[in-house]
Scaffold this motif. Structure first.
Motif, short mmCIF file in Angstrom:
data_model
loop_
_atom_site.label_atom_id
_atom_site.label_comp_id
_atom_site.label_asym_id
_atom_site.label_seq_id
_atom_site.Cartn_x
_atom_site.Cartn_y
_atom_site.Cartn_z
N GLY A 1 0.80 -1.21 0.00
CA GLY A 1 0.00 0.00 0.00
C GLY A 1 0.83 1.26 0.00
O GLY A 1 0.29 2.37 0.11
N ASN A 2 2.14 1.15 -0.14
CA ASN A 2 3.06 2.29 -0.16
C ASN A 2 2.91 3.19 1.06
O ASN A 2 2.97 4.42 0.97
CB ASN A 2 2.91 3.11 -1.44
N VAL A 3 2.71 2.57 2.22
CA VAL A 3 2.62 3.31 3.47
C VAL A 3 3.99 3.88 3.80
O VAL A 3 5.02 3.26 3.51
CB VAL A 3 2.11 2.37 4.59
N GLU A 4 4.01 5.04 4.41
CA GLU A 4 5.27 5.69 4.77
C GLU A 4 6.11 4.80 5.68
O GLU A 4 5.58 4.08 6.53
CB GLU A 4 5.01 7.02 5.48
N LEU A 5 7.40 4.89 5.52
CA LEU A 5 8.35 4.09 6.28
C LEU A 5 8.18 4.28 7.78
O LEU A 5 8.22 3.31 8.54
CB LEU A 5 9.78 4.44 5.87
N GLU A 6 7.95 5.50 8.23
CA GLU A 6 7.82 5.79 9.65
C GLU A 6 6.64 5.03 10.26
O GLU A 6 6.70 4.57 11.40
CB GLU A 6 7.64 7.30 9.89
#
Length: 98
Positions: free
Chosen positions: A83-88
């Protein structure tokens, strides 16, 4: 197996499956985690899992960072990366902050 987000390569980090080889005192080499029979690439418990990403240091150079992923977390991390969620956000999930 390597799983990476779609948009920008490595934006969400990359999930890897790996093993560890160790030479025993008797000279035999053993591959961990121990598996009876042949190792199944689709069986989460047959592998150690890690997530890697690039991080820019104070000197401007990129360094590869690594975080261990527990087998119980692998499926959710796959969903987050796909889902291309942010790394953080993914790191907060791995450290139990979510």
């Amino acid at each position: 197996m390597k799983l990476r987000g779609n948009r920008v390569p490595g934006r969400s980090g990359t999930l890897y499956q790996r093993t560890k080889k160790k030479r025993l005192k008797n000279g035999r080499t053993v591959e961990y985690p121990l598996v009876e029979g042949s190792r199944d690439s689709d069986n989460i418990s047959h592998w150690f899992w890690q997530m890697t990403w690039k991080d820019r240091g104070d000197d401007g150079k990129y360094r590869t960072q690594i975080a261990s992923v527990k087998p119980a977390q692998v499926e959710q991390v796959k969903v987050l990366i796909a889902g291309n969620v942010e790394l953080e956000t993914i790191l907060a999930y791995l450290h139990g902050s979510m």
